[in-house]
Write a protein that holds these residues in place. Structure first.
Motif, mmCIF file in Angstrom:
data_model
loop_
_atom_site.group_PDB
_atom_site.id
_atom_site.type_symbol
_atom_site.label_atom_id
_atom_site.label_comp_id
_atom_site.label_asym_id
_atom_site.label_seq_id
_atom_site.Cartn_x
_atom_site.Cartn_y
_atom_site.Cartn_z
ATOM 1 N N ASN A 190 61.694 -109.079 13.644
ATOM 2 C CA ASN A 190 61.346 -107.848 12.927
ATOM 3 C C ASN A 190 61.218 -106.678 13.904
ATOM 4 N N VAL A 191 62.365 -106.357 14.487
ATOM 5 C CA VAL A 191 62.457 -105.323 15.515
ATOM 6 C C VAL A 191 63.698 -104.480 15.218
ATOM 7 N N ILE A 192 63.633 -103.190 15.535
ATOM 8 C CA ILE A 192 64.822 -102.332 15.457
ATOM 9 C C ILE A 192 65.444 -102.292 16.854
ATOM 10 N N VAL A 193 66.714 -102.600 16.940
ATOM 11 C CA VAL A 193 67.422 -102.537 18.229
ATOM 12 C C VAL A 193 68.539 -101.508 18.095
ATOM 13 N N ILE A 194 68.551 -100.552 19.009
ATOM 14 C CA ILE A 194 69.545 -99.469 18.959
ATOM 15 C C ILE A 194 70.337 -99.466 20.255
#
Length: 455
Positions: free
Chosen positions: A51-55
């Protein structure tokens, strides 16, 4: 309650954004947006179901997203995934000093920005001269552990108006900046402007449920009106319509037995004065000779409850939360200084908690409920009757000897002197958090229901 997610940047992927495994993203999403910038990207669920945003780093660079970004919210609309909100705090009074970029208010802004991670917003402070209109960018002041840092970012999702005073607020250039950002760029702005005491009073007076809280109040028109109010109430207050911090407040008392008039006020040297006069005309001529009475209002005097023979009023802070719901975030009693016309600290006043002024638990609970109910009702009433988005209000209220609640003033940019009391520190933190949490609600509304926000 909306959930915020940690953000990571990766140089191992290109043109890709991974969204949190639990985030309900259905259908095709082709763009990623941050503030006013959006770019095409490959948007996929996190490959390891985290549950992480990776950009990817190249997307980060195109979005002008600062490295310091830690935890933000996600919104979806029109095949676009929005990461934010990016919150621009608009103010004036910038200095050339890196350690104190906004002068004496730098500490206040540093403390305000310090709650960003726990709220899930990315806030920065900016002024008129930091805007690059041509490229849609702002050189914003961000606050980190090492101190202040200037970083160029896109135009924000929402703007929090923190102009310092009425004089600054009236400047043509600053008015035009706010209008342009709201009208041309469709960026909602909350807490726009200082309240006019008389205007607030007159608008609330139209609401039957709220008029019960309002003391009789009029603009200054004639001595005869003051005489009539003195006959009705025994004492009245004369205040500047656009005053603050208790400056310029005068109490006029009529002694029916002796036929004398008394004026209690604070002089230009900060001394509390009580003077006796044979007539109202002499009093007015002596006390108000250098003041414009057309900028004053006359308010009914009320016999308030007292603590050790000193009158008490109450400061109540209300804020909208991230669901757009009004909450009472802080409450304290203010006790007048000896001989003082107001309860302000600069007039010798003292701050007390509700528990300290009402040691009896039944009284404590009864008045806590009464003040809370009144503050929430009045918050909704003001919001309904004032243009723009209001996220916080500071109320000055009183309780008379019959237990009735009275509203004296409502402030759109309330002072924070009550938080000097050690037992009110947690509420000071709560007011800061809610000040920015409302930006989450407003940003989501502007993204998903723009027709309601910009109607």
């Amino acid at each position: 309650m909306r959930k915020r997610y940690p953000i990571e940047f990766s140089a191992k992927i290109d043109d890709v954004v991974y969204y949190p495994a639990e985030f309900p993203l259905n259908g095709t999403t082709l763009k990623i947006a941050f503030g006013s910038k959006s770019v095409a990207a490959i948007i996929l669920p996190h490959p390891e179901a985290e549950n992480v945003i990776v950009i990817s780093k190249n997307i980060q660079a195109q979005l002008k997203m600062p490295e310091l970004t830690s935890q933000l919210h996600l919104f979806v609309e029109n095949e676009t995934l929005f990461i934010g909100p990016l919150v621009g705090i608009f103010t004036a009074g910038f200095t050339p000093f890196p350690l104190r970029p906004v002068g004496d208010r730098s500490l206040f802004f540093a403390k305000l920005l310090s709650v960003q991670k726990s709220v899930g917003v990315l806030p920065f402070v900016f002024g008129e001269k930091h805007i690059d209109w041509e490229n849609g960018l702002i050189k914003g002041y961000f606050y980190q552990q090492k101190g202040w840092e200037i970083i160029e970012v896109p135009f924000p999702n929402v703007i929090y108006d923190r102009l310092p005073n009425r004089r600054t607020e009236k400047l043509f250039e600053l008015k035009k900046v706010k209008e342009r950002l709201q009208n041309d760029y469709l960026i909602p702005c909350y807490n726009p402007g200082f309240f006019n005491k008389l205007e607030i009073h007159e608008r609330l007076l139209q609401e039957d449920a709220l008029s019960q809280y309002l003391p009789e109040t009029h603009p200054f028109t004639s001595f005869s009106n003051i005489e009539r109010m003195l006959a009705d109430y025994g004492h009245v207050y004369i205040k500047p319509i656009n005053g603050s911090l208790g400056f310029g407040v005068h109490q006029i008392i009529y002694d029916k037995r002796g036929g004398d008039y008394y004026c209690r006020y604070r002089d230009e040297h900060g001394k509390n004065k009580l003077k006796k006069f044979a007539s109202l005309e002499i009093l007015m001529r002596h006390i108000f000779s250098n003041q414009s009475l057309s900028k004053m209002l006359i308010q009914q005097g009320i016999d308030l409850i007292r603590n050790e023979k000193r009158q008490i009023d109450f400061r109540i802070h209300t804020n909208k939360d991230e669901s757009g719901t009004w909450q009472v975030t802080a409450m304290a009693a203010k006790i007048a200084g000896p001989g003082s016309v107001t309860t302000h600290i600069n007039n010798g006043g003292a701050i007390r908690t509700i528990e300290e002024v009402f040691p009896d638990e039944n009284d404590q609970q009864a008045f806590l409920e009464k003040l809370t109910d009144a503050a929430l009702e009045l918050s909704k009433g003001i919001e309904k009757n004032i243009d723009g988005f209001i996220g916080e209000i500071g109320f000055d209220m009183g309780i008379d000897r019959n237990g009735r609640i009275w509203l004296f003033e409502a402030n759109s940019k309330p002072g924070r002197s009550i938080f000097k009391h050690p037992r009110l520190k947690e509420f000071e933190l709560l007011t800061r958090k809610f000040s920015l949490a409302f930006a989450v609600f407003l940003a989501e509304q502007a993204i998903t229901k723009p027709e309601e926000v910009f109607k």
